[in-house]
Design an enzyme around this catalytic site. Structure first.
Site, PDB file in Angstrom:
ATOM      1  N   LYS A 113       0.811  -1.203  -0.055  1.00 21.83           N
ATOM      2  CA  LYS A 113       0.014  -0.131  -0.022  1.00 21.83           C
ATOM      3  C   LYS A 113       0.884   1.172   0.037  1.00 21.83           C
ATOM      4  CE  LYS A 113      -4.456  -1.669   1.404  1.00 21.83           C
ATOM      5  NZ  LYS A 113      -5.514  -1.662   2.401  1.00 21.83           N
ATOM      6  N   LYS A 194      -3.355  -9.022  -5.615  1.00 24.75           N
ATOM      7  CA  LYS A 194      -4.757  -9.528  -5.210  1.00 24.75           C
ATOM      8  C   LYS A 194      -5.997  -8.631  -5.758  1.00 24.75           C
ATOM      9  CE  LYS A 194      -5.766  -7.450  -0.564  1.00 24.75           C
ATOM     10  NZ  LYS A 194      -6.328  -7.635   0.504  1.00 24.75           N
ATOM     11  N   LYS A 197     -10.505  -3.945  -3.324  1.00 26.56           N
ATOM     12  CA  LYS A 197     -11.619  -2.840  -3.356  1.00 26.56           C
ATOM     13  C   LYS A 197     -11.282  -1.303  -3.910  1.00 26.56           C
ATOM     14  CE  LYS A 197     -13.337  -3.327   1.046  1.00 26.56           C
ATOM     15  NZ  LYS A 197     -12.145  -3.378   1.966  1.00 26.56           N
TER      16      LYS A 197
HETATM   17  N1  AQP Z   1      -8.294 -10.800  -2.874  1.00 28.58           N
HETATM   18  C1  AQP Z   1      -8.941 -11.111  -1.586  1.00 28.58           C
HETATM   19  N2  AQP Z   1      -8.996 -12.671  -1.566  1.00 28.58           N
HETATM   20  C2  AQP Z   1      -9.229 -13.523  -0.391  1.00 28.58           C
HETATM   21  N3  AQP Z   1      -9.810 -12.606   0.395  1.00 28.58           N
HETATM   22  C3  AQP Z   1      -9.659 -11.020   0.656  1.00 28.58           C
HETATM   23  N4  AQP Z   1      -9.868 -10.161   1.366  1.00 28.58           N
HETATM   24  C4  AQP Z   1      -9.724  -8.949   0.874  1.00 28.58           C
HETATM   25  N5  AQP Z   1      -9.173  -9.093  -0.404  1.00 28.58           N
HETATM   26  C5  AQP Z   1      -9.333 -10.372  -0.382  1.00 28.58           C
HETATM   27  C6  AQP Z   1     -10.475 -10.323   2.607  1.00 28.58           C
HETATM   28  O1  AQP Z   1     -11.543  -9.577   2.983  1.00 28.58           O
HETATM   29  C7  AQP Z   1     -11.563  -9.149   4.292  1.00 28.58           C
HETATM   30  C8  AQP Z   1     -11.791  -7.786   4.435  1.00 28.58           C
HETATM   31  O2  AQP Z   1     -10.742  -6.970   3.822  1.00 28.58           O
HETATM   32  P1  AQP Z   1     -10.595  -5.597   4.437  1.00 28.58           P
HETATM   33  O3  AQP Z   1     -11.519  -4.724   3.725  1.00 28.58           O
HETATM   34  O4  AQP Z   1     -10.504  -5.377   5.774  1.00 28.58           O
HETATM   35  O5  AQP Z   1      -9.240  -5.206   3.953  1.00 28.58           O
HETATM   36  P2  AQP Z   1      -8.337  -5.688   2.689  1.00 28.58           P
HETATM   37  O6  AQP Z   1      -7.901  -7.142   2.771  1.00 28.58           O
HETATM   38  O7  AQP Z   1      -7.374  -4.754   2.690  1.00 28.58           O
HETATM   39  O8  AQP Z   1      -9.250  -5.788   1.337  1.00 28.58           O
HETATM   40  P3  AQP Z   1      -9.296  -4.831  -0.016  1.00 28.58           P
HETATM   41  O9  AQP Z   1     -10.303  -5.393  -0.749  1.00 28.58           O
HETATM   42  O10 AQP Z   1      -7.812  -5.009  -0.508  1.00 28.58           O
HETATM   43  O11 AQP Z   1      -9.274  -3.593   0.500  1.00 28.58           O
HETATM   44  P4  AQP Z   1      -8.605  -2.242   0.494  1.00 28.58           P
HETATM   45  O12 AQP Z   1      -8.456  -1.978  -1.148  1.00 28.58           O
HETATM   46  O13 AQP Z   1      -9.486  -1.133   1.005  1.00 28.58           O
HETATM   47  O14 AQP Z   1      -7.345  -2.448   0.845  1.00 28.58           O
HETATM   48  C9  AQP Z   1     -10.496  -9.701   4.869  1.00 28.58           C
HETATM   49  O15 AQP Z   1     -10.652 -10.794   5.709  1.00 28.58           O
HETATM   50  C10 AQP Z   1      -9.480 -10.278   3.734  1.00 28.58           C
HETATM   51  O16 AQP Z   1      -8.737 -11.143   4.119  1.00 28.58           O
END
Ligand code: AQP
Length: 329
Positions: A113, A194, A197
């Site tokens: 990030k 990965k 969002k």
């Molecule tokens: N690509 C993924 N595959 C499997 N699990 C995923 N998770 C996120 N992306 C994947 C799981 O979703 C949960 C919530 O995640 P979060 O919103 O707390 O933050 P994150 O992991 O950083 O998810 P994002 O989508 O990548 O959000 P942003 O872009 O805001 O950083 C977690 O349980 C995570 O494992």
């Protein structure tokens, strides 16, 4: 509370993706029967990346509606918004004082990030400490999260053990609960990163809430390779990712999928996968709108969750303050 505690949260930092659904959300509701569950909308984590205030407010209610649409029942689980329970930040600060800087700098998510932002704020580095506080506040035994969060959970366990050995037994040591297939869902446009969002490329992610046609088109455009054979192999990361998605949403293992599509081209495979994804997401898509419209109900849910979570969080924080040597007020 006699049952073991399950804790998880999702950031309202944009539209939730299929990765969020398969890695986390889809596994939440069945745990409600066996455990005392807390499901949080972790809005204070979202601000580690700049947010537009009115969008953050909207996204928080979107996540709450998705929780309910995914089957979370406020009578069975505590569903609440992180910023409503001030003890998260308090415990986060206390845990910062026993966290090594080097360990935070080694976190993969921090490294990824921080590459994407112009200015790296301290909040991004300290994010895993707040996450540890979220989990430890409730004496959590199990944390259902995706594979991508394993490193943060290891840090949480380290901090709990460090605190317990320095100040005497205080925190339950939590364990990760990953989904059955356990795969990290990758970007449809770049299978080496990965699905996320916050990805700026809309074609990289399938959103839980979007038009069925948009979902099918994104799968059609997903990056594959020139091999032309459906194999479950690291040499073909795009196809491997699509097989993982298929398997997570069906009763077929990756090997059974490879067998089923022997001699079949990518076009047909993608078309059938699109149908599997659309069918798999339809129930949550149908229920979501109904919850999202009912602001009064959403408010009742998060207010009740706040009350119940705050009571539990205060018990832990009071104990921690006392053990660290603060004078009780
Ligand atoms: N690509 C993924 N595959 C499997 N699990 C995923 N998770 C996120 N992306 C994947 C799981 O979703 C949960 C919530 O995640 P979060 O919103 O707390 O933050 P994150 O992991 O950083 O998810 P994002 O989508 O990548 O959000 P942003 O872009 O805001 O950083 C977690 O349980 C995570 O494992």
């Amino acid at each position: 509370m006699d049952k073991k505690i399950v804790y998880s949260g999702i950031q309202p930092s944009g539209k939730l993706t299929l990765g969020n659904y398969l890695g986390a959300l889809s596994n939440f509701s069945e745990l409600q029967e066996e455990y005392n569950c807390l499901y949080c909308i972790v809005d204070m984590h979202s601000i580690t990346i700049p947010q537009v205030p009115q969008e953050l407010r909207k996204a928080s209610l979107d996540v709450l509606s998705l929780y309910l649409a995914a089957g979370l029942d406020p009578k069975k689980s505590i569903i609440y918004i992180q910023s409503h329970v001030h003890q998260h930040v308090e415990l986060g600060w206390l845990l910062n004082t026993i966290t090594s800087l080097g360990q935070l700098e080694r976190m993969t998510q921090f490294k990824d990030k921080s590459k994407k932002v112009k200015e790296v704020d301290a909040g991004l580095l300290n994010y895993p400490v707040l996450m540890a506080a979220d989990i430890l506040l409730y004496q959590t035994s199990y944390v259902p999260v995706g594979e991508d969060q394993r490193q943060h959970l290891e840090l949480t366990r380290d901090l709990a053990q460090r605190f317990n050995s320095r100040y005497s037994e205080t925190f339950t040591i939590p364990e990760i609960l990953t989904p059955k297939l356990g795969a990290k869902i990758m970007s449809l446009q770049d299978p080496s990163s990965k699905m996320s969002k916050s990805d700026k490329d809309e074609n990289a992610s399938i959103f839980i809430i979007e038009d069925e046609k948009a979902t099918a088109n994104k799968i059609k455009r997903a990056v594959t390779d020139s091999v032309g054979i459906i194999n479950y192999s690291d040499e073909q990361p795009g196809i491997k990712n699509l097989i993982n998605i298929y398997s997570s949403l069906s009763s077929l293992s990756p090997q059974e999928i490879v067998k089923k599509y022997e001699g079949v081209g990518y076009g047909v495979f993608k078309e059938e996968l699109a149908q599997v994804v659309v069918d798999g997401l339809r129930p949550i898509r149908n229920k979501y709108e109904e919850y999202r419209k009912d602001k009064d109900y959403l408010e009742r849910v998060y207010r009740d969750g706040d009350e119940r979570a705050s009571y539990l969080a205060e018990k832990t924080v009071r104990k921690v303050f006392k053990k660290m040597g603060f004078i009780p007020k």
